[in-house]
Design a protein around this motif. Structure first.
Motif, PDB file in Angstrom:
ATOM      1  N   GLU A   1       8.606  -2.561   4.531  1.00  0.00           N
ATOM      2  CA  GLU A   1       9.733  -2.166   3.691  1.00  0.00           C
ATOM      3  C   GLU A   1       9.278  -1.069   2.755  1.00  0.00           C
ATOM      4  O   GLU A   1       8.245  -1.198   2.080  1.00  0.00           O
ATOM      5  CB  GLU A   1      10.238  -3.362   2.867  1.00  0.00           C
ATOM      6  N   ASN A   2      10.016   0.021   2.713  1.00  0.00           N
ATOM      7  CA  ASN A   2       9.722   1.105   1.788  1.00  0.00           C
ATOM      8  C   ASN A   2      10.294   0.733   0.422  1.00  0.00           C
ATOM      9  O   ASN A   2      11.503   0.822   0.194  1.00  0.00           O
ATOM     10  CB  ASN A   2      10.321   2.413   2.294  1.00  0.00           C
ATOM     11  N   LEU A   3       9.439   0.323  -0.494  1.00  0.00           N
ATOM     12  CA  LEU A   3       9.905  -0.111  -1.812  1.00  0.00           C
ATOM     13  C   LEU A   3      10.510   1.042  -2.604  1.00  0.00           C
ATOM     14  O   LEU A   3      11.342   0.823  -3.485  1.00  0.00           O
ATOM     15  CB  LEU A   3       8.737  -0.717  -2.600  1.00  0.00           C
ATOM     16  N   SER A   4      10.100   2.260  -2.303  1.00  0.00           N
ATOM     17  CA  SER A   4      10.591   3.423  -3.044  1.00  0.00           C
ATOM     18  C   SER A   4      11.622   4.223  -2.251  1.00  0.00           C
ATOM     19  O   SER A   4      11.836   5.415  -2.500  1.00  0.00           O
ATOM     20  CB  SER A   4       9.417   4.334  -3.430  1.00  0.00           C
TER      21      SER A   4
ATOM     22  N   ILE B   1       3.992  13.701   0.034  1.00  0.00           N
ATOM     23  CA  ILE B   1       5.106  12.751  -0.078  1.00  0.00           C
ATOM     24  C   ILE B   1       4.485  11.358  -0.050  1.00  0.00           C
ATOM     25  O   ILE B   1       3.764  11.023   0.893  1.00  0.00           O
ATOM     26  CB  ILE B   1       6.108  12.904   1.081  1.00  0.00           C
ATOM     27  N   GLU B   2       4.757  10.563  -1.070  1.00  0.00           N
ATOM     28  CA  GLU B   2       4.109   9.257  -1.183  1.00  0.00           C
ATOM     29  C   GLU B   2       5.131   8.172  -1.513  1.00  0.00           C
ATOM     30  O   GLU B   2       5.924   8.318  -2.441  1.00  0.00           O
ATOM     31  CB  GLU B   2       3.048   9.296  -2.276  1.00  0.00           C
ATOM     32  N   ASP B   3       5.079   7.107  -0.722  1.00  0.00           N
ATOM     33  CA  ASP B   3       5.946   5.955  -0.952  1.00  0.00           C
ATOM     34  C   ASP B   3       5.109   4.688  -1.003  1.00  0.00           C
ATOM     35  O   ASP B   3       3.980   4.630  -0.513  1.00  0.00           O
ATOM     36  CB  ASP B   3       6.983   5.851   0.167  1.00  0.00           C
TER      37      ASP B   3
ATOM     38  N   PHE C   1       0.838  -1.191   0.000  1.00  0.00           N
ATOM     39  CA  PHE C   1       0.000   0.000   0.000  1.00  0.00           C
ATOM     40  C   PHE C   1       0.874   1.241   0.000  1.00  0.00           C
ATOM     41  O   PHE C   1       2.105   1.160   0.107  1.00  0.00           O
ATOM     42  CB  PHE C   1      -0.968   0.008   1.191  1.00  0.00           C
ATOM     43  N   THR C   2       0.225   2.385  -0.130  1.00  0.00           N
ATOM     44  CA  THR C   2       0.948   3.651  -0.122  1.00  0.00           C
ATOM     45  C   THR C   2       0.884   4.300   1.252  1.00  0.00           C
ATOM     46  O   THR C   2      -0.014   4.033   2.043  1.00  0.00           O
ATOM     47  CB  THR C   2       0.344   4.635  -1.135  1.00  0.00           C
ATOM     48  N   ILE C   3       1.845   5.163   1.519  1.00  0.00           N
ATOM     49  CA  ILE C   3       1.781   6.110   2.636  1.00  0.00           C
ATOM     50  C   ILE C   3       1.981   7.477   2.013  1.00  0.00           C
ATOM     51  O   ILE C   3       3.037   7.766   1.442  1.00  0.00           O
ATOM     52  CB  ILE C   3       2.845   5.805   3.702  1.00  0.00           C
ATOM     53  N   GLU C   4       0.936   8.345   2.088  1.00  0.00           N
ATOM     54  CA  GLU C   4       0.981   9.599   1.330  1.00  0.00           C
ATOM     55  C   GLU C   4       0.242  10.740   2.013  1.00  0.00           C
ATOM     56  O   GLU C   4      -0.754  11.245   1.488  1.00  0.00           O
ATOM     57  CB  GLU C   4       0.405   9.383  -0.074  1.00  0.00           C
ATOM     58  N   PRO C   5       0.711  11.207   3.143  1.00  0.00           N
ATOM     59  CA  PRO C   5       0.088  12.392   3.737  1.00  0.00           C
ATOM     60  C   PRO C   5       0.418  13.640   2.928  1.00  0.00           C
ATOM     61  O   PRO C   5       1.354  13.657   2.120  1.00  0.00           O
ATOM     62  CB  PRO C   5       0.720  12.445   5.128  1.00  0.00           C
ATOM     63  N   GLY C   6      -0.343  14.691   3.163  1.00  0.00           N
ATOM     64  CA  GLY C   6      -0.079  15.951   2.475  1.00  0.00           C
ATOM     65  C   GLY C   6      -0.679  17.112   3.228  1.00  0.00           C
ATOM     66  O   GLY C   6      -1.466  16.944   4.169  1.00  0.00           O
TER      67      GLY C   6
END
Length: 521
Positions: A498-501, A486-488, A460-465
């Protein structure tokens, strides 16, 4: 693009359109050149002659075939004794006589492994199998059968006369044997599908994936009859197929890693192109084009329309017009992802200073968003509920907004269901599942998605703004027109995530150093 036309000196027949020997339907005669196809006997005989034999293809079983077999077995267990119809979908007209590039429905791709190199209109059917036990038929599973339209021979008029399906126009299609060898699924001509689906209508319940292909849905409805519960039963199938994708297998994770790697290259291309973008009247299009070129070179294309939002445009969550200027001294928010040939997509966002250095105010907003993302990363681990990732990020942003004096209440009150004032500046969710669709598994039940516990293999993503619009009088003038996200892309592991990006810098000082390294010299 060329049109189906012919030299003026060729004899024409204008009263009867030739029909496809594969579909039995009139061959395509679209656009201004309708009724201008040569159809003399001499022409047909000449077109059917003097073609070299097609080379024998070397076909190997796809690496994904073992995984798709397990996926089909899992959905089979959910619906014992029922016939399941999963269409790939059909071509969709873009304009007049041109179609969009074909992309199969994600459920079809997930269960077959067939992606961009496959033709439209195919249908996967899971036929129920039974054993006789003590005089009763007991469901034992399903037999998967792929119904496809194979390539027409070069002795047929479809070869040269059908501008939508003919090999002369759109290239070769695989044979039934080739598809069967690749997928491990028995393949049958598409013409036999409806008879097979309806052979025991009234005795075997039939479900079809809704929204995948209206023509197939209509044909299934004609077989099973009009019943009020059909829509609900079909929705249950779509729901189950969506939930089947919640946990990715090893092959899917590898595809997502490839998509992320290609996307990171695309972001590097963007940074190198920023000076050119800043000089162009539609600099956002420069950014979109640069990333799109990378997506087509290294993958199938973009997984969704790229957001290249400069200045105040970054405060519009889904800004895809991308027709604005990229101005010196401002930020540009880029939300983009490469879709690889297997149709798995990345989804990454970085907010970049156009000149390579954040101003003090930009850095303040950026750091608040980064802190919220880090809090979400810290919370994410097996066993917590999916929605808790969002809650962790929101707690940080609400506290920061309170600290800046923007909230009309304290942060604790804002975070209650009766409050939510902080959502004025962060109105979207922090996370969504990722895979074949950029918003993957979207038809899953809430208890399987937002309220579900994280499990290893979920991606999944983590993308606060934070988004402060230029006309927002509730914030100081210095913040107006600043949007940061910022989205990873995140893989749940046995003990965390694990942060794939992670190879794409996130901290402001690292972003500045990375940009400098790409634009130097």
């Amino acid at each position: 693009m060329t049109e189906p036309t012919a030299p003026e000196t060729t004899p024409f027949e204008q009263d009867a359109a030739p029909t496809s020997e594969t579909t039995g339907q009139p061959l395509e005669e679209r656009g201004s050149n309708r009724s201008r196809r040569p159809s003399s006997k001499a022409f047909r005989e000449f077109m059917a002659s003097q073609w070299a034999p097609a080379p024998a293809p070397v076909v190997e079983r796809d690496a994904v075939a073992d995984h798709t077999e397990r996926r089909r077995a899992a959905i089979s267990e959910r619906f014992p004794g029922e016939r399941l119809v999963v269409p790939a979908g059909s071509l969709k007209v873009r304009s007049n006589d041109t179609d969009y590039r074909f992309r199969p429905h994600s459920a079809f791709a997930h269960l077959t492994g067939l992606g961009t190199d496959y033709e439209p209109d195919a249908v996967l059917v899971l036929h129920p199998t039974v054993d006789e036990r003590d005089g009763e038929a007991v469901p034992t599973g399903h037999e998967a059968v792929l119904y496809v339209r194979p390539m027409a021979g070069r002795d047929t008029e479809e070869f040269y006369g059908d501008a939508r399906y003919g090999e002369f126009w759109v290239g070769a299609r695989p044979s039934l044997a080739e598809i069967e060898a690749r997928t491990g699924i028995r393949c049958v001509h598409l013409d036999e599908m409806l008879d097979a689906v309806g052979k025991d209508a009234g005795q075997v319940p039939i479900r079809v994936v809704p929204g995948a292909d209206q023509a197939t849905s209509n044909a299934v409805d004609a077989i099973r009859g009009a019943h009020e519960e059909n829509g609900e039963r079909d929705a249950e199938l779509l729901e189950a197929l969506s939930e089947l994708r919640l946990v990715k297998d090893a092959w899917e994770v590898e595809q997502l890693r490839e998509a992320v790697a290609a996307s990171i290259k695309g972001f590097e291309d963007i940074v190198r192109a920023l000076p050119r973008a800043a000089e162009h009247a539609r600099g956002e299009r420069v950014i979109e084009g640069v990333f799109g070129a990378r997506a087509r070179e290294d993958g199938n294309g973009t997984g969704y329309d790229t957001i290249a939002a400069a200045g105040d445009h970054a405060t519009t969550l889904h800004w895809i017009r991308n027709d604005g200027q990229v101005r010196h001294g401002e930020l540009v928010l880029v939300d983009a992802g490469v879709e690889v040939d297997s149709l798995y997509t990345a989804d990454i966002t970085r907010t970049l200073p156009v000149d390579g250095t954040f101003t003090e105010t930009q850095r303040k907003v950026y750091t608040a968003v980064l802190d919220a993302a880090d809090a979400a990363f810290a919370a994410a681990r097996p066993g917590i509920r999916f929605r808790e990732v969002h809650e962790a990020a929101m707690a940080v942003l609400a506290a920061r907004l309170e600290e800046w004096g923007l909230l009309p209440v304290d942060a604790a009150t804002a975070l209650t269901d009766e409050g939510q004032q902080h959502r004025r500046w962060m109105p979207h969710g922090t996370s969504h599942h990722l895979g074949l669709d950029v918003h993957d598994c979207a038809q899953a039940r809430a208890e399987m998605y937002l309220d579900a516990e994280l499990r290893p293999g979920m991606v999944f993503t983590i993308e606060p703004g934070l988004y402060f619009k230029s006309d927002d009088l509730a914030v100081p003038e210095e913040l107006r027109g600043i949007g940061v996200r910022i989205e990873d892309d995140v893989l749940v592991t046995s003990d965390g995530v694990e942060n794939l990006s992670a190879a794409l810098p996130r901290r402001p000082e690292d972003v500045e150093a990375w940009m400098a390294s790409l634009t130097r010299g």
